[in-house]
Design a protein around this motif. Structure first.
Motif, PDB file in Angstrom:
ATOM      1  N   GLY A  43      -2.880   3.665  -8.001  1.00 19.42           N
ATOM      2  CA  GLY A  43      -3.306   2.624  -7.065  1.00 19.42           C
ATOM      3  C   GLY A  43      -2.203   1.747  -6.523  1.00 19.42           C
ATOM      4  N   MET A  44      -0.949   2.084  -6.772  1.00 17.71           N
ATOM      5  CA  MET A  44       0.153   1.237  -6.299  1.00 17.71           C
ATOM      6  C   MET A  44       0.251   1.186  -4.785  1.00 17.71           C
ATOM      7  N   HIS A  45      -0.344   2.140  -4.088  1.00 14.91           N
ATOM      8  CA  HIS A  45      -0.281   2.162  -2.623  1.00 14.91           C
ATOM      9  C   HIS A  45      -1.207   1.139  -1.985  1.00 14.91           C
ATOM     10  N   VAL A  46      -2.196   0.674  -2.723  1.00 16.96           N
ATOM     11  CA  VAL A  46      -3.144  -0.302  -2.184  1.00 16.96           C
ATOM     12  C   VAL A  46      -2.398  -1.622  -1.965  1.00 16.96           C
ATOM     13  N   GLY A  47      -2.381  -2.061  -0.731  1.00 17.47           N
ATOM     14  CA  GLY A  47      -1.698  -3.308  -0.391  1.00 17.47           C
ATOM     15  C   GLY A  47      -0.186  -3.173  -0.247  1.00 17.47           C
ATOM     16  N   GLN A  48       0.308  -1.933  -0.224  1.00 20.36           N
ATOM     17  CA  GLN A  48       1.757  -1.720  -0.101  1.00 20.36           C
ATOM     18  C   GLN A  48       2.239  -2.187   1.261  1.00 20.36           C
ATOM     19  N   GLY A  49       3.143  -3.119   1.267  1.00 20.60           N
ATOM     20  CA  GLY A  49       3.659  -3.664   2.502  1.00 20.60           C
ATOM     21  C   GLY A  49       4.807  -2.864   3.082  1.00 20.60           C
TER      22      GLY A  49
END
Length: 96
Positions: A43-49
């Protein structure tokens, strides 16, 4: 600033082992870290700026909006004489 210089600058700031993908546009490059499959699965891609490396050398942090939209909004702001995003390089000095 060249693309290689932009990549060197953002790599030094992010200090990641992951590759960084640059997308060139009118005012510079949009940079985004390419996460591993494991990182994406966790889930590290969620909200990845994203980051914009302006050709002037200023780097700004941006939201997780789609890269094309970030580039379009940044370009519009620059055409109006503004910088969009939170400046992360060079760091702003203390104010009096």
């Amino acid at each position: 600033m060249t693309e290689d210089e932009a990549l060197t600058l953002i790599s030094g700031l992010l200090r990641t082992e992951n590759p960084i993908v640059l997308r060139e546009f009118e005012f510079g490059w949009l940079a985004r870290e390419r996460l591993s499959e494991q990182e994406r699965a966790s889930g590290m891609h969620v909200g990845q700026g994203s980051y914009i490396i302006d050709r002037s050398g200023v780097i700004t942090a941006h939201t997780s909006l789609p890269p094309r939209r970030v580039m379009e909004e940044y370009a519009q702001a620059r055409r109006e004489g503004r910088i969009k995003g939170r400046q992360v390089w060079p760091e702003a000095g203390p104010t009096a």
